[in-house]
Design a protein around this motif. Structure first.
Motif, PDB file in Angstrom:
ATOM      1  N   SER A  47       0.716  -1.334  -0.047  1.00 30.13           N
ATOM      2  CA  SER A  47       0.145   0.322  -0.357  1.00 30.13           C
ATOM      3  C   SER A  47       0.609   1.249   0.222  1.00 30.13           C
ATOM      4  O   SER A  47       0.937   2.279  -0.759  1.00 30.13           O
ATOM      5  N   GLN A 106     -10.068   2.119   3.317  1.00 30.90           N
ATOM      6  CA  GLN A 106      -9.084   3.343   2.501  1.00 30.90           C
ATOM      7  C   GLN A 106     -10.338   4.254   1.541  1.00 30.90           C
ATOM      8  O   GLN A 106     -10.209   5.251   1.053  1.00 30.90           O
ATOM      9  N   ASN A 129     -11.489  -1.449  -5.374  1.00 34.38           N
ATOM     10  CA  ASN A 129     -12.215  -1.927  -3.869  1.00 34.38           C
ATOM     11  C   ASN A 129     -13.401  -2.549  -3.364  1.00 34.38           C
ATOM     12  O   ASN A 129     -13.597  -3.530  -2.912  1.00 34.38           O
TER      13      ASN A 129
END
Ligand code: C2E
Ligand code: CA
Ligand code: CA
Length: 584
Positions: A47, A106, A129
């Motif tokens: 990430s 996120q 996502n």
């Protein structure tokens, strides 16, 4: 009903097959410890890499070509999503919760880009996502379902369908574990008495209901820990159950627990208005004192249960002791003899007897027996057992019939004056209808009585002298010849043998063996032969194996010999060839 002993092989096989089936269905395998943390760390690192590369203007050289760092953002992002999926796949609930948290936190960042900065570059990330969340949830739910299915399968594989108790597989597994860990326990084999008669008189349905009731009483004792010990009750098959008792302090505790299970079964059972009173037999063995292996401990408790059932003496519980196995062996040999008698598995071999110039005198018929698998059982195993069990006259009779049938056919082909010797156990000789039986044998076979010889063992003959002498006199009156067998193994008193009307003396192999081992002077055997001659008895020397023995017997004027040196016991076909001069 299959004894534990037999189940040994099958049990292992059953376990193997089951384990394989369960394993092949185990979609969700246990992840190695640490994999979860590795995936989390990898995810965080990736990430960070995504963040750095996505905003970086830097360019790196791949060979001769300049490549912008931002190109790697997609690669790092895909691999980080893979980490999430692996986490759910392999790390169960922890993996699932962590991935959802990671994915959900996120969102504010992604949304912040769109709403606050009005940059739409994060829209693909947002969708990516969302897609990952859907995949994660789908994998998790699917895994969960598989897990439940697997659990159900495991339960079914270890539960008895009728009673709901654990089954034989579960109980063997427990015993396997306990023996592996060397934890003390008592294995109890239980057989309920009386279910068969309920099945026969009121039908299987009722029999099953009674079994269910007993099982539920026992289950209650085990579940509530009422016995004070830790108990595991399971159904093996039919009306056989197994109880594993743990956490006891003394034998008394074990017997106390067994008593409670016994009382639960003997307490009146009422089903649909019918009263039933049952009993049960309990045999137990204590690990590791009575046996220290999984298979033997179960065989031991089973043997104890069979024995207390067989004794039928009002007792209901028995602990294993070593004598039980010999009792079991006797039961096994008894079954084999009965089976052989019913299924024509008793047959004869014929051992030739010769005079000293190697001319055939005749044959001794020797009993042979096969079990149901076709294995031969030795006569010195089954004859004494048949004598103990009162079955020897049946065995003798089967041998006599086969031997005389063979001999009748042989006499048709040779018209010779050879003799057929048959063995008769003294127990058989004592039977009131013995002489009649032999008379019928002569009549049916048509063999001239003078060519039939009856061998009776010396030692036992003397023990039952009077009655034996009477029967032998009657046999002689029929014209048969009488041989005193195994001379030298009993009292060895020739003068005593005067009381028996006999024609032949068979000197036992042990005496003949002494000739060349030097244990006794050859003169001793010579003296016996002379004395026998004085008493008008012919002499057959048994078990002659070597030339030296033959020479001694010849110089001692022995009349006949029987032994491996000139002939082993033969099949009827081979014996016929020998008698017809086709074989030597
Ligand atoms: P037995 O009547 O003394 O039979 C002679 C035994 O010695 C036979 O054993 C025979 O195979 C063996 N033998 C003969 N020659 C030699 C030799 O040179 N060397 C050695 N090592 N052994 C030799 P088998 O057939 O095993 O029979 C054992 C016993 O079983 C017999 O001893 C007899 O007591 C009993 N038996 C056999 N058949 C019958 C039967 O039909 N009825 C009854 N009641 N008893 C039988
Ligand atoms: Ca004999
Ligand atoms: Ca003998």
């Amino acid at each position: 009903m299959v004894p534990y002993m037999k189940k040994d092989g099958n049990g292992k096989e059953e376990r193997g097959v089951l384990e394989k089936t369960l394993d092949s269905l185990a979609f969700q395998r246990e992840a190695p410890k640490g994999l979860f943390f590795v995936l989390v760390i990898l995810y965080v690192a990736l990430s960070v890499a995504v963040r750095i590369t996505s905003t970086s203007q830097a360019v790196i050289m791949l060979g001769q070509n300049p490549v912008p760092l931002s190109v790697f953002t997609g690669v790092f992002s895909t691999v980080s999503n893979l980490c999430i999926i692996l986490m759910v796949f392999f790390c169960g609930k922890a993996g699932f919760v962590t991935s959802i948290i990671i994915l959900v936190i996120q969102y504010p960042m992604l949304l912040q880009g769109i709403i606050v900065h009005r940059t739409f570059a994060s829209i693909p990330g947002l969708f990516g996502n969302l897609l990952t969340i859907i995949v994660v949830i789908t994998i998790y739910l699917n895994n969960k379902k598989l897990g439940q299915y697997q659990q159900k399968l495991r339960e079914q594989a270890t539960t008895d369908l009728l009673t709901g108790l654990p089954n034989t597989f579960a109980s063997t597994e427990l015993v396997h574990e306990l023996t592996k860990q060397h934890k003390p326990f008592a294995a109890v084999s239980i057989d309920i008495d009386g279910i068969n008669s309920i099945n026969n008189t009121m039908g299987y349905d009722m029999g099953n209901k009674v079994l269910i009731e007993v099982a539920s009483r026992w289950k209650r004792i085990a579940d509530e820990g009422r016995s004070g010990t830790l108990d595991f009750i399971s159904r093996i098959n039919g009306d056989e159950f197994s109880l594993i008792i743990r956490r006891y302090h003394s034998l008394e505790d074990i017997e106390n627990t067994i008593r409670q299970y016994y009382e639960a079964v003997t307490d009146k059972i009422n089903i649909e208005g019918y009263d039933f009173s049952l009993t049960a037999s309990f045999g137990y063995a204590v690990f590791p004192f009575d046996a220290d292996e999984q298979d033997t401990i179960l065989s031991c408790s089973y043997a104890a249960m069979r024995e207390i059932k067989r004794l039928n003496n009002g007792e209901h519980t028995l602990r294993f002791n070593a004598d039980l196995f010999s009792i079991q062996n006797q039961l096994i040999i008894e079954n084999k003899i009965r089976y052989a008698l019913e299924n024509d598995l008793i047959y004869v071999n014929l051992q030739p007897q010769f005079d000293m110039s190697h001319r055939l005198r005749g044959f001794e018929a020797l009993a042979r027996m096969k079990d149901r698998d076709g294995h031969n059982i030795r006569p010195d195993e089954f004859i004494p057992a048949a004598e103990r069990l009162g079955l020897v006259s049946d065995v003798d009779l089967a041998v006599h019939k086969k031997a005389t049938a063979f001999f009748r056919e042989l006499l048709k082909k040779t018209a010779s004056d050879i003799t057929l010797s048959i063995n008769v156990s003294v127990k058989h000789l004592m039977k009131s209808d013995f002489v009649e039986e032999i008379r019928a044998l002569i009549q049916e076979s048509g063999i001239p009585a003078k060519q039939l010889e009856i061998e009776i063992t010396e030692s036992v003959l003397i023990e039952s002298a009077e009655k034996a002498a009477r029967s032998l006199t009657e046999l002689k009156a029929l014209g048969l010849r009488i041989a005193i067998d195994d001379f030298g193994t009993g009292y060895s008193s020739l003068s005593y043998l005067k009381n028996f009307p006999s024609d032949v003396l068979k000197i036992d192999k042990s005496f003949i063996d002494d000739i060349n081992t030097g244990a006794a002077s050859p003169k001793y055997v010579e003296a016996i032969i002379s004395l026998a001659h004085v008493m008008d008895l012919e002499v057959v020397a048994e078990g002659v194996e070597v030339a030296e023995q033959l020479e001694t017997l010849r110089s001692g004027n022995c009349d006949y010999i029987q032994g491996y040196i000139w002939g082993q016991p033969l099949s009827p076909e081979d014996a016929e060839e020998l008698a017809l001069g086709i074989r030597k």
